[in-house]
Scaffold this active site. Structure first.
Site, PDB file in Angstrom:
ATOM      1  N   PRO A  89      35.948  43.300  33.243  1.00 13.55           N
ATOM      2  CA  PRO A  89      37.077  43.329  34.149  1.00 13.55           C
ATOM      3  C   PRO A  89      37.617  44.486  34.462  1.00 13.55           C
ATOM      4  O   PRO A  89      38.650  44.720  35.243  1.00 13.55           O
ATOM      5  CB  PRO A  89      37.912  42.282  33.735  1.00 13.55           C
ATOM      6  CG  PRO A  89      37.155  41.724  32.302  1.00 13.55           C
ATOM      7  CD  PRO A  89      36.057  42.468  32.042  1.00 13.55           C
ATOM      8  N   GLU A 116      34.724  39.552  22.552  1.00 10.86           N
ATOM      9  CA  GLU A 116      36.031  40.188  23.124  1.00 10.86           C
ATOM     10  C   GLU A 116      35.623  41.695  23.751  1.00 10.86           C
ATOM     11  O   GLU A 116      36.732  42.112  24.400  1.00 10.86           O
ATOM     12  CB  GLU A 116      37.019  40.390  21.948  1.00 10.86           C
ATOM     13  CG  GLU A 116      37.423  39.319  21.262  1.00 10.86           C
ATOM     14  CD  GLU A 116      38.068  38.288  22.380  1.00 10.86           C
ATOM     15  OE1 GLU A 116      39.029  38.680  23.095  1.00 10.86           O
ATOM     16  OE2 GLU A 116      37.492  37.351  22.541  1.00 10.86           O
ATOM     17  N   ARG A 154      19.013  41.586  48.276  1.00  9.14           N
ATOM     18  CA  ARG A 154      19.082  41.436  49.367  1.00  9.14           C
ATOM     19  C   ARG A 154      18.985  42.280  50.581  1.00  9.14           C
ATOM     20  O   ARG A 154      18.782  42.402  51.893  1.00  9.14           O
ATOM     21  CB  ARG A 154      20.002  40.086  49.863  1.00  9.14           C
ATOM     22  CG  ARG A 154      21.389  40.582  49.490  1.00  9.14           C
ATOM     23  CD  ARG A 154      22.258  39.343  49.630  1.00  9.14           C
ATOM     24  NE  ARG A 154      22.235  38.579  50.944  1.00  9.14           N
ATOM     25  CZ  ARG A 154      22.495  39.147  51.994  1.00  9.14           C
ATOM     26  NH1 ARG A 154      23.583  40.419  51.836  1.00  9.14           N
ATOM     27  NH2 ARG A 154      22.543  38.496  53.170  1.00  9.14           N
ATOM     28  N   ASP A 169      25.800  40.789  58.125  1.00 10.14           N
ATOM     29  CA  ASP A 169      26.873  40.272  57.432  1.00 10.14           C
ATOM     30  C   ASP A 169      28.392  40.872  57.531  1.00 10.14           C
ATOM     31  O   ASP A 169      28.392  41.760  58.077  1.00 10.14           O
ATOM     32  CB  ASP A 169      26.187  40.654  56.006  1.00 10.14           C
ATOM     33  CG  ASP A 169      25.144  39.728  55.399  1.00 10.14           C
ATOM     34  OD1 ASP A 169      24.905  38.938  55.841  1.00 10.14           O
ATOM     35  OD2 ASP A 169      24.403  40.353  54.617  1.00 10.14           O
TER      36      ASP A 169
HETATM   37  N1  ADE Z   1      32.871  40.359  32.452  1.00 16.43           N
HETATM   38  C1  ADE Z   1      33.923  39.486  32.218  1.00 16.43           C
HETATM   39  N2  ADE Z   1      34.546  39.251  33.286  1.00 16.43           N
HETATM   40  C2  ADE Z   1      33.907  40.040  34.206  1.00 16.43           C
HETATM   41  C3  ADE Z   1      34.285  40.626  35.677  1.00 16.43           C
HETATM   42  N3  ADE Z   1      35.622  40.059  36.293  1.00 16.43           N
HETATM   43  N4  ADE Z   1      33.699  41.504  36.154  1.00 16.43           N
HETATM   44  C4  ADE Z   1      32.470  42.038  35.771  1.00 16.43           C
HETATM   45  N5  ADE Z   1      32.129  41.816  34.444  1.00 16.43           N
HETATM   46  C5  ADE Z   1      32.987  40.754  33.724  1.00 16.43           C
END
Ligand code: ADE
Length: 256
Positions: A89, A116, A154, A169
């Site tokens: 994230p 974590e 794809r 797309d």
């Molecule tokens: N691992 C945990 N959350 C994630 C996300 N939002 N994007 C990519 N990998 C992740």
């Protein structure tokens, strides 16, 4: 194209490769997917892959050595140059432009974290790029890696039945959302098919689709319109869409 995925759940990777567009692309030899389990590279009877974080706190952190050994084994399996991507994230947001960039590469090595996190020193030393699939937290990188593989696969030449369908797309080409689609039956309890689509008038159909793309983007993702290079004709189609949309709001039976 070759995908290598370092994950504690290599079965998940195999499942991913077995279905749909990605599966068919694999059968046609357009891509291959290889899973690498860091546990296979871990030492000791317990084959430990994680440990407690220094400084305290909840959860576990993935160890450097099993991950590094798995990454090195994956790299050594093929001579083509490889970009190493960590899914997290904290990464840059994945976009269709990034997907297109990745689809032009011969190989991708996707690193999936669990728990974590991953020891920062491993990331600094081994990872070229960090990508996120959105502002939410998954329990591991596997689903994000699956998203990357699917979106990239794809776009590979020959992966889709109709070569045009990737070009049309959402986000492709002009960065607008896709227009709505209809198929049989023409008349249904849920409503009719817009008559222009049955008219055989190709210019009229193209104009309607363009207007729907512009209108949907205005309604749902106005931020994308700021980036899109709209022609004079586009601006006039959108102005017409807005007028009719606003009129329909005033007349509850309207159908903009
Ligand atoms: N691992 C945990 N959350 C994630 C996300 N939002 N994007 C990519 N990998 C992740």
């Amino acid at each position: 194209m070759r995908f290598d995925i370092v994950s504690l759940f290599p079965d998940f990777v195999a499942q991913l490769a077995a279905h749909g567009v990605v599966g068919r692309a694999g059968e046609r030899g357009l891509l291959s997917i290889h899973g690498w389990n860091p546990r296979d590279h871990a030492e000791g009877g317990y084959r430990r892959v994680d440990d407690r974080p220094f400084g305290g706190g909840p959860g576990m952190v993935m160890l450097i050595d099993p991950l590094q050994a798995a990454l090195q084994a994956a790299r050594a399996a093929d001579p083509a140059p490889v970009r190493t991507i960590y899914l997290s994230p904290q990464g840059a947001r994945l976009t269709q432009a990034k997907v297109r960039e990745l689809a032009a590469l011969p190989r991708l090595l996707l690193l999936c974290g669990r728990y974590e996190g991953v020891d920062e020193r491993l990331l600094q030393a081994e990872v070229d790029e960090e990508l996120s699939i959105g502002d939410y937290v998954l329990s591991g990188g596997e689903l994000a890696a699956a998203v990357v593989v699917d979106a990239v696969a794809r776009l590979l030449d020959g992966a889709l039945g109709d070569a045009e369908s990737a070009v049309q797309d959402s986000f492709e080409g002009d960065g607008l959302l896709d227009c709505p689609h209809y198929t049989r039956p023409v008349e249904h309890a849920l409503g009719p098919v817009p008559s222009v689509l049955l008219s055989g008038n190709h210019a009229g159909i193209a104009r309607w689709r363009r207007q729907q793309s512009l209108g949907r983007t205005w309604l749902r993702r106005p931020d994308l319109l700021d980036e899109a290079a709209l022609s004079k004709a586009d601006r006039s189609l959108l102005a017409d869409f807005k007028t009719r949309y606003l009129q329909a709001l005033d007349e509850p039976d309207g159908d903009a």
